[in-house]
Design a protein around this motif. Sequence first.
Motif, PDB file in Angstrom:
ATOM      1  N   GLY A  47      -3.391  12.426 -11.954  1.00  0.00           N
ATOM      2  CA  GLY A  47      -3.612  11.784 -13.236  1.00  0.00           C
ATOM      3  C   GLY A  47      -4.921  11.010 -13.228  1.00  0.00           C
ATOM      4  O   GLY A  47      -5.773  11.181 -14.101  1.00  0.00           O
ATOM      5  N   ILE A  48      -5.092  10.146 -12.229  1.00  0.00           N
ATOM      6  CA  ILE A  48      -6.335   9.406 -12.013  1.00  0.00           C
ATOM      7  C   ILE A  48      -6.794   9.691 -10.592  1.00  0.00           C
ATOM      8  O   ILE A  48      -6.039   9.465  -9.644  1.00  0.00           O
ATOM      9  N   ASP A  49      -8.020  10.173 -10.444  1.00  0.00           N
ATOM     10  CA  ASP A  49      -8.580  10.515  -9.136  1.00  0.00           C
ATOM     11  C   ASP A  49      -9.826   9.650  -8.925  1.00  0.00           C
ATOM     12  O   ASP A  49     -10.890   9.928  -9.480  1.00  0.00           O
ATOM     13  N   PHE A  50      -9.680   8.583  -8.118  1.00  0.00           N
ATOM     14  CA  PHE A  50     -10.741   7.597  -7.929  1.00  0.00           C
ATOM     15  C   PHE A  50     -11.351   7.834  -6.555  1.00  0.00           C
ATOM     16  O   PHE A  50     -10.755   7.482  -5.536  1.00  0.00           O
ATOM     17  N   VAL A  51     -12.543   8.443  -6.489  1.00  0.00           N
ATOM     18  CA  VAL A  51     -13.087   8.925  -5.216  1.00  0.00           C
ATOM     19  C   VAL A  51     -14.559   8.541  -4.993  1.00  0.00           C
ATOM     20  O   VAL A  51     -15.359   9.373  -4.559  1.00  0.00           O
ATOM     21  N   PRO A  52     -14.969   7.311  -5.250  1.00  0.00           N
ATOM     22  CA  PRO A  52     -16.377   6.971  -5.030  1.00  0.00           C
ATOM     23  C   PRO A  52     -16.742   6.931  -3.549  1.00  0.00           C
ATOM     24  O   PRO A  52     -15.920   6.589  -2.700  1.00  0.00           O
ATOM     25  N   GLN A 102     -14.474   2.301   5.419  1.00  0.00           N
ATOM     26  CA  GLN A 102     -14.190   1.762   4.086  1.00  0.00           C
ATOM     27  C   GLN A 102     -12.940   0.886   4.116  1.00  0.00           C
ATOM     28  O   GLN A 102     -11.878   1.305   4.573  1.00  0.00           O
ATOM     29  N   THR A 103     -13.048  -0.352   3.637  1.00  0.00           N
ATOM     30  CA  THR A 103     -11.902  -1.243   3.488  1.00  0.00           C
ATOM     31  C   THR A 103     -11.418  -1.190   2.041  1.00  0.00           C
ATOM     32  O   THR A 103     -12.219  -1.266   1.111  1.00  0.00           O
ATOM     33  N   VAL A 104     -10.104  -1.067   1.870  1.00  0.00           N
ATOM     34  CA  VAL A 104      -9.527  -0.931   0.535  1.00  0.00           C
ATOM     35  C   VAL A 104      -8.397  -1.943   0.381  1.00  0.00           C
ATOM     36  O   VAL A 104      -7.484  -2.000   1.207  1.00  0.00           O
ATOM     37  N   GLY A 135       3.442   8.886  -6.279  1.00  0.00           N
ATOM     38  CA  GLY A 135       3.072   8.006  -7.377  1.00  0.00           C
ATOM     39  C   GLY A 135       1.677   7.445  -7.192  1.00  0.00           C
ATOM     40  O   GLY A 135       0.717   7.863  -7.835  1.00  0.00           O
ATOM     41  N   LEU A 136       1.548   6.483  -6.252  1.00  0.00           N
ATOM     42  CA  LEU A 136       0.253   5.878  -5.911  1.00  0.00           C
ATOM     43  C   LEU A 136      -0.096   6.228  -4.480  1.00  0.00           C
ATOM     44  O   LEU A 136       0.692   5.974  -3.566  1.00  0.00           O
ATOM     45  N   PHE A 137      -1.288   6.783  -4.279  1.00  0.00           N
ATOM     46  CA  PHE A 137      -1.789   7.114  -2.947  1.00  0.00           C
ATOM     47  C   PHE A 137      -3.108   6.384  -2.752  1.00  0.00           C
ATOM     48  O   PHE A 137      -4.024   6.519  -3.568  1.00  0.00           O
ATOM     49  N   VAL A 138      -3.208   5.590  -1.672  1.00  0.00           N
ATOM     50  CA  VAL A 138      -4.421   4.819  -1.389  1.00  0.00           C
ATOM     51  C   VAL A 138      -4.877   5.146   0.020  1.00  0.00           C
ATOM     52  O   VAL A 138      -4.150   4.936   0.990  1.00  0.00           O
ATOM     53  N   SER A 139      -6.106   5.642   0.159  1.00  0.00           N
ATOM     54  CA  SER A 139      -6.642   6.053   1.459  1.00  0.00           C
ATOM     55  C   SER A 139      -8.075   5.575   1.592  1.00  0.00           C
ATOM     56  O   SER A 139      -8.851   5.608   0.630  1.00  0.00           O
ATOM     57  N   ILE A 153      -6.383   6.949  -4.948  1.00  0.00           N
ATOM     58  CA  ILE A 153      -7.585   6.159  -4.621  1.00  0.00           C
ATOM     59  C   ILE A 153      -7.975   6.562  -3.213  1.00  0.00           C
ATOM     60  O   ILE A 153      -7.324   6.179  -2.244  1.00  0.00           O
ATOM     61  N   ALA A 154      -9.000   7.387  -3.099  1.00  0.00           N
ATOM     62  CA  ALA A 154      -9.401   7.933  -1.795  1.00  0.00           C
ATOM     63  C   ALA A 154     -10.908   7.782  -1.666  1.00  0.00           C
ATOM     64  O   ALA A 154     -11.683   8.680  -1.990  1.00  0.00           O
ATOM     65  N   THR A 155     -11.338   6.614  -1.194  1.00  0.00           N
ATOM     66  CA  THR A 155     -12.746   6.254  -1.211  1.00  0.00           C
ATOM     67  C   THR A 155     -13.408   6.524   0.140  1.00  0.00           C
ATOM     68  O   THR A 155     -12.757   6.701   1.155  1.00  0.00           O
ATOM     69  N   ALA A 156     -14.744   6.533   0.107  1.00  0.00           N
ATOM     70  CA  ALA A 156     -15.528   6.745   1.324  1.00  0.00           C
ATOM     71  C   ALA A 156     -16.778   5.881   1.259  1.00  0.00           C
ATOM     72  O   ALA A 156     -17.067   5.240   0.255  1.00  0.00           O
ATOM     73  N   GLY A 157     -17.536   5.886   2.352  1.00  0.00           N
ATOM     74  CA  GLY A 157     -18.732   5.047   2.424  1.00  0.00           C
ATOM     75  C   GLY A 157     -18.466   3.780   3.206  1.00  0.00           C
ATOM     76  O   GLY A 157     -17.388   3.568   3.756  1.00  0.00           O
ATOM     77  N   SER A 158     -19.454   2.900   3.238  1.00  0.00           N
ATOM     78  CA  SER A 158     -19.366   1.685   4.050  1.00  0.00           C
ATOM     79  C   SER A 158     -19.035   0.445   3.236  1.00  0.00           C
ATOM     80  O   SER A 158     -19.036  -0.662   3.761  1.00  0.00           O
TER      81      SER A 158
END
Length: 237
Positions: A73-78, A136-138, A127-131, A103-108
């Motif tokens: 539904g929402i793909d947050f991948v910066p 990367q700190t999330v 439902g909610l997936f956070v990686s 929410i699957a982010t990358a970078g420093s």
Amino acid sequence: TISKAISIQGHGYSGISAPSGDAITINAGPTDKINLRGLLIDGVATGGNGIKFNTGASLNIQDSLIRNFSSNGIDFVPNTSGLSQILVSNTLVSENGTYGISIATAGSGTTTGVLDHVQIENNVTGGLFVSGSSTQTVNVTVSDSVSANNQGGIVAQSNTAVNPVNIMVRNSTIANNTSGLLANLSGATIRVTRSTITGNSSAWATVGGGSVTSYVDNNIDGNTSFNAAPPNTLVYK
């Protein structure tokens, strides 16, 4: 495709139908803030992602309905060396083929997120997936929300404690999922307070050194397994 700072506001629900590809793709500048409000975004079971955020400073979604996509539904991948933010409020994300919100982010850099009064329901994988990546700190807070009838209700994943994924769940309902709360790998932590966890196959689970911890004010009952509070009970400071 959104390529710069923008605010889109629907009147009531303004409908977007996307039978193929992603409904909204965001490739904005590093300081651009994207605001979406009052939208009904429907993938009619064949569209890719509802909202895909690749670049930008922040994504703010309010008063919307996102449903029926084959992926997220929402793909947050910066991928960023700075701060990225995702804010979702008063929104229903349902009937998607993978995750409701990923929410699957990358970078420093660092990613922060707040989900408030969000319903994440009937999504196939979770439902909610956070990686986070190894650099990367999330940090994500979920408040006054519902994750129900998904495979994983709320999932945190990180393979390093140096750059962890932390999820705080407060005043929320996690119900009728396969795993209610799942912390996967050593850098993943979920903390839960003032919430109800019920009807799940497993109330909570940890894999590969992940951590789920609970304050003493949760209702954890009516699950097939792990009805007791997680170990190492937290106290208010």
